[in-house]
Design a protein around this motif. Structure first.
Motif, PDB file in Angstrom:
ATOM      1  N   GLN A 164       0.818  -1.217   0.000  1.00 36.28           N
ATOM      2  CA  GLN A 164       0.000   0.000   0.000  1.00 36.28           C
ATOM      3  C   GLN A 164       0.850   1.265   0.000  1.00 36.28           C
ATOM      4  N   THR A 165       2.112   1.167   0.331  1.00 40.39           N
ATOM      5  CA  THR A 165       2.968   2.351   0.333  1.00 40.39           C
ATOM      6  C   THR A 165       3.778   2.495  -0.948  1.00 40.39           C
ATOM      7  N   ARG A 166       3.881   1.436  -1.747  1.00 41.62           N
ATOM      8  CA  ARG A 166       4.666   1.505  -2.983  1.00 41.62           C
ATOM      9  C   ARG A 166       3.913   2.267  -4.069  1.00 41.62           C
ATOM     10  N   GLU A 167       4.668   2.948  -4.925  1.00 40.08           N
ATOM     11  CA  GLU A 167       4.047   3.688  -6.024  1.00 40.08           C
ATOM     12  C   GLU A 167       3.675   2.763  -7.179  1.00 40.08           C
ATOM     13  N   PHE A 168       4.488   1.772  -7.449  1.00 35.60           N
ATOM     14  CA  PHE A 168       4.228   0.832  -8.532  1.00 35.60           C
ATOM     15  C   PHE A 168       3.975  -0.549  -7.955  1.00 35.60           C
ATOM     16  N   ILE A 169       2.935  -1.207  -8.463  1.00 34.71           N
ATOM     17  CA  ILE A 169       2.582  -2.540  -7.987  1.00 34.71           C
ATOM     18  C   ILE A 169       2.420  -3.466  -9.183  1.00 34.71           C
ATOM     19  N   SER A 170       2.482  -4.760  -8.914  1.00 30.49           N
ATOM     20  CA  SER A 170       2.338  -5.737  -9.995  1.00 30.49           C
ATOM     21  C   SER A 170       0.859  -5.868 -10.378  1.00 30.49           C
ATOM     22  N   VAL A 171       0.623  -6.472 -11.517  1.00 29.10           N
ATOM     23  CA  VAL A 171      -0.746  -6.681 -11.984  1.00 29.10           C
ATOM     24  C   VAL A 171      -1.494  -7.593 -11.021  1.00 29.10           C
ATOM     25  N   ALA A 172      -0.830  -8.601 -10.505  1.00 28.58           N
ATOM     26  CA  ALA A 172      -1.471  -9.523  -9.563  1.00 28.58           C
ATOM     27  C   ALA A 172      -1.856  -8.795  -8.277  1.00 28.58           C
ATOM     28  N   GLU A 173      -0.975  -7.923  -7.791  1.00 36.86           N
ATOM     29  CA  GLU A 173      -1.288  -7.155  -6.592  1.00 36.86           C
ATOM     30  C   GLU A 173      -2.440  -6.187  -6.835  1.00 36.86           C
ATOM     31  N   ALA A 174      -2.452  -5.568  -8.007  1.00 37.63           N
ATOM     32  CA  ALA A 174      -3.540  -4.654  -8.356  1.00 37.63           C
ATOM     33  C   ALA A 174      -4.860  -5.410  -8.462  1.00 37.63           C
ATOM     34  N   LYS A 175      -4.793  -6.615  -8.991  1.00 40.27           N
ATOM     35  CA  LYS A 175      -5.980  -7.459  -9.102  1.00 40.27           C
ATOM     36  C   LYS A 175      -6.582  -7.725  -7.729  1.00 40.27           C
ATOM     37  N   VAL A 176      -5.740  -8.037  -6.755  1.00 40.72           N
ATOM     38  CA  VAL A 176      -6.213  -8.328  -5.407  1.00 40.72           C
ATOM     39  C   VAL A 176      -6.693  -7.059  -4.703  1.00 40.72           C
ATOM     40  N   MET A 177      -5.916  -5.988  -4.820  1.00 41.72           N
ATOM     41  CA  MET A 177      -6.239  -4.751  -4.093  1.00 41.72           C
ATOM     42  C   MET A 177      -7.516  -4.081  -4.596  1.00 41.72           C
ATOM     43  N   TYR A 178      -7.729  -4.085  -5.905  1.00 39.12           N
ATOM     44  CA  TYR A 178      -8.843  -3.337  -6.476  1.00 39.12           C
ATOM     45  C   TYR A 178      -9.982  -4.210  -6.982  1.00 39.12           C
ATOM     46  N   GLY A 179      -9.801  -5.500  -6.979  1.00 42.31           N
ATOM     47  CA  GLY A 179     -10.863  -6.400  -7.400  1.00 42.31           C
ATOM     48  C   GLY A 179     -11.139  -6.341  -8.894  1.00 42.31           C
ATOM     49  N   ILE A 180     -10.108  -6.069  -9.680  1.00 41.95           N
ATOM     50  CA  ILE A 180     -10.239  -5.998 -11.139  1.00 41.95           C
ATOM     51  C   ILE A 180      -9.592  -7.248 -11.715  1.00 41.95           C
ATOM     52  N   SER A 181     -10.170  -7.776 -12.768  1.00 43.51           N
ATOM     53  CA  SER A 181      -9.565  -8.959 -13.378  1.00 43.51           C
ATOM     54  C   SER A 181      -8.274  -8.577 -14.100  1.00 43.51           C
ATOM     55  N   LYS A 182      -7.432  -9.574 -14.298  1.00 44.79           N
ATOM     56  CA  LYS A 182      -6.143  -9.362 -14.962  1.00 44.79           C
ATOM     57  C   LYS A 182      -6.354  -8.877 -16.395  1.00 44.79           C
ATOM     58  N   ASP A 183      -7.344  -9.435 -17.077  1.00 42.22           N
ATOM     59  CA  ASP A 183      -7.625  -9.034 -18.457  1.00 42.22           C
ATOM     60  C   ASP A 183      -8.066  -7.574 -18.532  1.00 42.22           C
ATOM     61  N   THR A 184      -8.881  -7.151 -17.585  1.00 40.28           N
ATOM     62  CA  THR A 184      -9.330  -5.763 -17.571  1.00 40.28           C
ATOM     63  C   THR A 184      -8.147  -4.817 -17.349  1.00 40.28           C
ATOM     64  N   LEU A 185      -7.256  -5.192 -16.438  1.00 41.38           N
ATOM     65  CA  LEU A 185      -6.073  -4.358 -16.204  1.00 41.38           C
ATOM     66  C   LEU A 185      -5.219  -4.249 -17.464  1.00 41.38           C
TER      67      LEU A 185
END
Length: 189
Positions: free
Chosen positions: A66-87
Motif C-alpha cells: 500500500q505504500t509503494r508507487e508501482f505494484i504488480s498486476v497480480a497485486e492490483a488485481k487483489v487490491m482493487y478487485g479488477i480482473s487481470k484481463d481488464t487491467l
C-alpha cells in the motif's frame, strides 16, 4: 429436557423442510441434517481461522504494497478487485500507466488506479416534504386540477409526479399534491 405430548411444527434449519418436533429445542428434522449442519459450521469456522492467519501472516506485506508507487498486476488485481484481463486492457488503452520490466514483470502506477476509484458524488435528492402546511387542502391540487390547469393528460401528470418524487396524499377518493412543487415543475417545462 422433557418430551411434549404435542407435536411441535418446525422447519429444519438445514434442509428447510417442515417436520414435527418432539422437544422444544429440536432444530433439525433428522440426525443426518444435524450432522451436515455441524460439518458446514466447522468448515466455515476453519475457513475463517485460515483467513485470519493469512491476514496475520501477510499484514506486513499488505502494508508495504500500500505504500509503494508501482505494484504488480497480480497485486492490483487483489487490491482493487479488477480482473487481470481488464487491467491489461486499461494498460493497452493508455488509461493506466505501466512499465514492462521483462516479459512477465509488468508494474502499474497505483495512483492511476486510485484515481479510477475516486468517490463519485451523487446529486442531492429533494428533501421529503413533511406533512404540515403543504398538505392542507387549500395549498394542494388534485390530479384532475393539475391536468386541467396545464392541459396535460392525467397519465402524464402521474408520471411527472412519480419521476420527480413529489409527495402525494390520498384523502377519500382524491389524490392531493403540493401546489408549490407542481407549479415549479410545470412552469419550467
Amino acid at each position: 429436557m422433557g418430551f411434549s405430548k404435542l407435536k411441535i411444527p418446525r422447519i429444519c434449519e438445514h434442509c428447510s423442510k417442515p417436520f414435527e418436533a418432539k422437544t422444544v429445542t429440536t432444530r433439525f428434522c433428522n440426525i443426518s441434517c444435524a450432522n451436515k449442519a455441524g460439518k458446514e459450521r466447522k468448515k466455515s469456522e476453519k475457513e475463517q481461522k485460515e483467513k485470519e492467519t493469512l491476514l496475520k501472516k501477510y499484514s506486513n506485506k499488505i502494508a508495504e504494497v500500500q505504500t509503494r508507487e508501482f505494484i504488480s498486476v497480480a497485486e492490483a488485481k487483489v487490491m482493487y478487485g479488477i480482473s487481470k484481463d481488464t487491467l491489461h486492457r486499461l494498460i493497452k488503452r493508455g488509461i493506466i500507466t505501466s512499465f514492462n520490466l521483462s516479459k512477465r514483470l509488468t508494474r502499474v502506477r497505483r495512483s492511476d488506479l486510485d484515481a479510477m476509484f475516486t468517490e463519485v458524488k451523487v446529486p442531492h435528492q429533494r428533501e421529503k416534504v413533511r406533512e404540515g402546511k403543504e398538505f392542507e387542502v387549500e395549498s394542494c391540487y388534485t390530479l384532475s386540477e393539475v391536468s386541467q390547469k396545464y392541459n396535460a393528460n392525467p397519465s402524464t401528470v402521474s408520471s411527472v409526479i412519480r419521476k420527480n418524487n413529489i409527495p402525494k396524499k390520498k384523502i377519500g377518493s382524491f389524490v392531493y399534491v403540493p401546489k408549490k412543487q407542481i407549479d415549479e415543475i410545470f412552469d419550467n417545462k
